[in-house]
Design an enzyme around this catalytic site. Sequence first.
Site, PDB file in Angstrom:
ATOM      1  CE  LYS A 158     -22.365 -18.635   4.479  1.00  0.00           C
ATOM      2  NZ  LYS A 158     -22.219 -18.067   5.980  1.00  0.00           N
ATOM      3  N   GLY A 204     -13.604  -3.786   0.320  1.00  0.00           N
ATOM      4  CA  GLY A 204     -14.808  -3.438   0.444  1.00  0.00           C
ATOM      5  C   GLY A 204     -15.368  -2.369  -0.363  1.00  0.00           C
ATOM      6  NE  ARG A 207      -4.307  -1.883   1.926  1.00  0.00           N
ATOM      7  CZ  ARG A 207      -4.946  -2.193   2.863  1.00  0.00           C
ATOM      8  NH1 ARG A 207      -4.845  -2.210   4.119  1.00  0.00           N
ATOM      9  NH2 ARG A 207      -6.011  -2.975   2.605  1.00  0.00           N
ATOM     10  N   GLY A 243     -11.438  -8.979  -2.199  1.00  0.00           N
ATOM     11  CA  GLY A 243     -11.271 -10.035  -1.076  1.00  0.00           C
ATOM     12  C   GLY A 243     -10.410 -11.208  -1.556  1.00  0.00           C
TER      13      GLY A 243
HETATM   14  P1  AMP Z   1     -16.076 -15.195  -0.288  1.00  0.00           P
HETATM   15  O1  AMP Z   1     -15.281 -14.681   0.691  1.00  0.00           O
HETATM   16  O2  AMP Z   1     -17.426 -15.322  -0.474  1.00  0.00           O
HETATM   17  O3  AMP Z   1     -15.539 -14.754  -1.527  1.00  0.00           O
HETATM   18  O4  AMP Z   1     -15.534 -16.757  -0.339  1.00  0.00           O
HETATM   19  C1  AMP Z   1     -14.196 -17.076  -0.390  1.00  0.00           C
HETATM   20  C2  AMP Z   1     -14.140 -18.293   0.312  1.00  0.00           C
HETATM   21  O5  AMP Z   1     -14.899 -19.656  -0.353  1.00  0.00           O
HETATM   22  C3  AMP Z   1     -12.553 -19.274   0.258  1.00  0.00           C
HETATM   23  O6  AMP Z   1     -12.235 -19.158   1.655  1.00  0.00           O
HETATM   24  C4  AMP Z   1     -12.990 -20.463  -0.444  1.00  0.00           C
HETATM   25  O7  AMP Z   1     -12.193 -21.560   0.475  1.00  0.00           O
HETATM   26  C5  AMP Z   1     -14.530 -20.620  -0.424  1.00  0.00           C
HETATM   27  N1  AMP Z   1     -15.080 -21.717  -1.188  1.00  0.00           N
HETATM   28  C6  AMP Z   1     -14.816 -21.652  -2.615  1.00  0.00           C
HETATM   29  N2  AMP Z   1     -15.370 -22.705  -2.974  1.00  0.00           N
HETATM   30  C7  AMP Z   1     -15.752 -23.500  -1.865  1.00  0.00           C
HETATM   31  C8  AMP Z   1     -16.436 -25.073  -2.080  1.00  0.00           C
HETATM   32  N3  AMP Z   1     -16.889 -25.480  -2.989  1.00  0.00           N
HETATM   33  N4  AMP Z   1     -16.942 -25.191  -0.715  1.00  0.00           N
HETATM   34  C9  AMP Z   1     -16.589 -24.475   0.328  1.00  0.00           C
HETATM   35  N5  AMP Z   1     -16.010 -23.335   0.505  1.00  0.00           N
HETATM   36  C10 AMP Z   1     -15.786 -22.784  -0.871  1.00  0.00           C
END
Ligand code: AMP
Length: 395
Positions: free
Chosen positions: A197, A376, A35, A353
């Site tokens: 999610k 963010g 940064r 992220g």
């Molecule tokens: P996000 O913060 O929503 O972008 O999610 C990122 C996280 O999603 C990472 O830590 C990954 O390990 C998790 N992730 C990706 N694919 C899967 C999966 N098939 N099952 C469980 N977690 C997952």
Amino acid sequence: MKTLQDINFKDKKALIRVDFNVPLDENFKVTDATRIAAAKPTIDKILKDGGAVILMSHLGRPKGVDDKYSLKHIVDEVSEILGVPVKFVSDCVGEVAEKASADLKMGEVLLLENLRFHSEEEKGDEGFAKKLSILGDVYVNDAFGTAHRAHASTTIVAKFFPENKCFGSLLAQEIISIKKVLEDSEKPVLAVLGGSKVSSKITIIENILDKVDHLILGGGMSFTFVKALGGKVGDSICEDDKQELALEILKKAKEKGVQVHIPVDVIAADDFSNDAHTQICDIDKIPDGWQGLDAGPKSRELFHKVIMASKTILWNGPVGVFEMENFANGTIALGNSIAEATKNGSFSLVGGGDSVAAVKQFGFEDKVSYVSTGGGAMLESLEGKVLPGIEAILK
Ligand code: AMP
């Protein structure tokens, strides 16, 4: 859009909001100076013009004055990166700060103490913003990471510089890159959304359905879609209460002419562990006791084809549990495909992220067009929000 290039800083003191919220080790040494290095082009331009630089930033989340979060710890690092001596003042407002600013000569750099030692900063207090404003002749915002916050130093202070404010080069680059993807994009436009999610990405999906031609929905969130469509996802991560929403998204996408691509096969594991037994199976036929943790070979091929046919690519979120070596290959393959498309002339933006972490971990940083620095802030931009820190400069 007023940028640094529109202003000659000769004999001017520039008050720059930077994002020097860097990680420190237990000896208060900077462990990742990305940064600080990212702010160098802006600072260099102002010094080259013959101006002086006053840097303001937050560090961590202190509650009041706390030596642990003092920006004095990073003075040497900033000085080394900029290649010039850096002065430090023990407060960001008030008599000491005003004196330090008055004593500052052209060509010199001053770093103010942590803005968040004053609670007024995060409250966006106008009186506090005014006190900051008297330190400089021109206000420059170069902190994309905090542009989604209406804090005193990121937003409110701008009103005291009606004519003399602009974006720093880092922030300008972020704005241009997002525009290139969401507004002035060359078609076909593809968004790759992964992560765990659906619920955390829903606003992004809804906003980008109007902007993209193709949408890849990978990673953990794909199982909610597959189950909603009648598939068997075994023990894979799945949000049962979001199934209706998933079907609604697919319907909306169809109405808008967006082609949605969901993985067709997965690497399934009998445990959420790097050492689990694995098998490749169709994504809609995952046996009970097994969970999909990575994109399978057919899915990788499908992603590759869509990516290679796209002229603009946005990537947010991994398509597997990339933190575990045995389930990182789908995300690596996806990164490789995006790198190849970029080499062929497509514009690719990675932001928000975990995909940024994945890109850095697997060395794709220099193989994509742009990696966003603001987690963010990037997500809120993708959600279609106008960031207050950006709006304040445009006003
Ligand atoms: P996000 O913060 O929503 O972008 O999610 C990122 C996280 O999603 C990472 O830590 C990954 O390990 C998790 N992730 C990706 N694919 C899967 C999966 N098939 N099952 C469980 N977690 C997952």
